[in-house]
Structure formats: structure tokens, C-alpha cells
Design a protein around this motif. Structure first.
Motif, short mmCIF file in Angstrom:
data_model
loop_
_atom_site.label_atom_id
_atom_site.label_comp_id
_atom_site.label_asym_id
_atom_site.label_seq_id
_atom_site.Cartn_x
_atom_site.Cartn_y
_atom_site.Cartn_z
N SER A 168 47.30 25.40 42.14
CA SER A 168 46.58 24.23 41.79
C SER A 168 45.19 24.21 42.31
O SER A 168 44.29 23.81 41.88
N HIS A 169 45.13 24.33 43.81
CA HIS A 169 44.00 23.99 44.38
C HIS A 169 42.87 25.13 43.95
O HIS A 169 41.65 24.86 43.73
N LEU A 170 43.25 26.48 43.55
CA LEU A 170 42.37 27.30 43.31
C LEU A 170 41.72 27.12 41.80
O LEU A 170 40.66 27.34 41.30
N ARG A 171 42.81 26.56 40.96
CA ARG A 171 42.40 26.20 39.63
C ARG A 171 41.31 25.03 39.59
O ARG A 171 40.46 25.11 38.81
N HIS A 172 41.48 24.15 40.52
CA HIS A 172 40.52 22.81 40.68
C HIS A 172 39.21 23.47 41.21
O HIS A 172 38.18 23.03 40.44
N MET A 173 39.08 24.44 42.03
CA MET A 173 38.01 25.06 42.48
C MET A 173 37.31 25.72 41.33
O MET A 173 36.03 25.67 40.93
N VAL A 195 26.36 40.54 53.05
CA VAL A 195 27.73 41.16 52.64
C VAL A 195 27.72 41.77 51.44
O VAL A 195 26.99 41.47 50.30
N ASP A 196 28.49 42.98 51.24
CA ASP A 196 28.65 43.40 49.70
C ASP A 196 29.98 42.77 49.24
O ASP A 196 31.01 42.74 50.25
N ALA A 197 29.84 42.51 48.09
CA ALA A 197 31.17 41.80 47.36
C ALA A 197 30.98 42.09 45.90
O ALA A 197 29.92 42.10 45.36
N TYR A 198 32.16 42.13 45.15
CA TYR A 198 31.98 42.31 43.74
C TYR A 198 32.85 41.06 43.13
O TYR A 198 33.73 40.54 43.60
N PRO A 199 32.28 40.61 42.06
CA PRO A 199 32.69 39.10 41.26
C PRO A 199 33.81 39.51 40.60
O PRO A 199 34.19 40.78 40.20
N VAL A 200 34.82 38.81 40.69
CA VAL A 200 36.01 38.65 40.08
C VAL A 200 36.35 37.51 39.21
O VAL A 200 36.04 36.34 39.60
N ALA A 201 36.73 37.39 37.80
CA ALA A 201 36.74 36.27 36.91
C ALA A 201 38.24 35.62 37.54
O ALA A 201 39.14 36.25 37.85
N TYR A 202 37.84 34.22 37.38
CA TYR A 202 39.05 33.49 37.61
C TYR A 202 40.21 33.57 36.46
O TYR A 202 39.80 33.63 35.43
N GLU A 203 41.34 33.79 36.82
CA GLU A 203 42.63 34.18 36.07
C GLU A 203 43.65 33.00 36.41
O GLU A 203 43.87 32.50 37.44
N GLU A 204 44.34 32.32 35.25
CA GLU A 204 45.27 31.54 35.27
C GLU A 204 46.33 31.87 36.53
O GLU A 204 46.66 33.06 36.40
N ALA A 218 37.68 25.04 38.20
CA ALA A 218 37.01 23.77 37.18
C ALA A 218 35.80 23.22 37.78
O ALA A 218 35.08 22.94 37.05
N LEU A 219 35.72 23.11 39.07
CA LEU A 219 34.42 22.82 39.74
C LEU A 219 33.17 23.62 39.51
O LEU A 219 32.19 23.62 40.03
N GLY A 220 33.64 24.99 39.03
CA GLY A 220 32.26 25.96 38.76
C GLY A 220 32.39 26.90 40.20
O GLY A 220 31.34 27.65 40.12
N PHE A 221 33.33 27.00 41.03
CA PHE A 221 33.29 27.91 42.07
C PHE A 221 33.18 29.29 41.46
O PHE A 221 34.04 29.58 40.38
#
Length: 160
Positions: A100-105, A62-71, A107-110
Motif C-alpha cells: 500500500s505504501h508503494l502504491r501510494h508513492m 549513479v547508474d540506474a534503469y527505470p522500472v514501471a510500477y506494477e500492482e 499515485a503521487l507520481g514517484f
């Protein structure tokens, strides 16, 4: 009509009939997605798409580009179920459950990436606000609901 193909989606986007989810009133929810980059596609921005964290179809499927997690980032995600934390049950109804779910992810290093494929998108038609939204944010909503939600989120964040 809900667009089902990229060309129809791009046309609807261009005339303002299609929009990113809540982008107008809550941009931080999907800003990191970078819709302009997604619409440009990997074929037209191949050189800028290759870099640290990028996924390449020939190597990764798959082609994908990374994005940084933002609050307050709240993208749709695909991940192995066994690795994904449960939703926090304090967030029922409307408000902060996905955030909250994505913030938890995070925090777990996703790591988060956007699938850079014009066939990969989710579209839905506009619909009326849910009863749960009305309870939380509607014209007759009491401040106690928002205060409860803010307290849950503060406790949740402290627990991470």
C-alpha cells in the motif's frame, strides 16, 4: 552465509541458494526489478541501459534503469523523507503495508529505478515466519483477518 559481495551473491543465485524476496510464491512483488538485467550489469549492457529514464553515473552520480510500477510491487526504496507519504496505519502486522505504501508513492507520481551497481544490494538470511504472518496466513489463521485486510486495502485503494 549471507553474501556480502556481488561475486558471492551471483554464485549463490546461480545454484539457487539466493533468491529474490518471495519471487517463487509472490513474483509480482519484485518482478519489475528484473534480476537478470541487474546481474548483467550496466557495463555489459551499456547500450541497452541508456534510454529514457535511465540515470548515468557521469551525470547523476549513479547508474540506474527505470522500472514501471506494477500492482503489488514492493521494492526497497530510497527517497527524501519529506516527500515520502506516511505508512497507512490500517496496515499493521503482516500484509499489504509495504504494497500500500508503494502504491501510494506511485499515485503521487514517484518514478522507480533500480540502482545498476553490483555493490548495491540487500541480502538477508532465511528466517522463520513471524507471529504476525502466522496470525494472517498460518495453518490456524482465521479468515476474519484476511477479510479485514482485504477491506482495508479496498478502502485504501478507493481513497487514492
Amino acid at each position: 552465509t549471507v553474501p556480502r559481495e556481488h561475486a558471492a551473491l551471483k554464485e549463490s543465485w546461480g545454484v539457487g541458494d539466493a533468491k529474490g524476496f518471495h519471487v517463487a510464491n509472490f513474483p509480482k512483488g519484485h518482478r519489475a526489478t528484473d534480476f537478470d538485467r541487474w546481474f548483467a550489469g550496466s557495463k555489459t549492457s551499456a547500450k541497452s541501459s541508456i534510454g529514457p529514464g535511465c540515470l548515468i553515473r557521469s551525470v547523476h552520480g549513479v547508474d540506474a534503469y527505470p522500472v514501471a510500477y506494477e500492482e503489488h510491487f514492493e521494492p526497497y526504496v530510497v527517497a527524501p523523507r519529506a516527500l515520502v507519504p506516511f505508512y497507512d496505519e490500517r496496515f499493521r502486522g503482516y500484509g499489504l503495508n509495504k504494497i500500500s505504501h508503494l502504491r501510494h508513492m506511485a499515485a503521487l507520481g514517484f518514478n522507480f529505478s533500480v540502482v545498476d551497481d553490483h555493490g548495491a544490494f540487500v541480502a538477508a538470511c532465511a528466517h522463520p515466519r513471524s507471529p504476525s504472518w502466522q496470525t494472517m496466513y498460518g495453518p490456524n489463521a482465521g479468515t476474519e483477518h484476511r477479510a479485514r485486510l482485504a477491506t482495508h486495502f479496498a478502502n485504501f485503494t478507493a481513497e487514492l
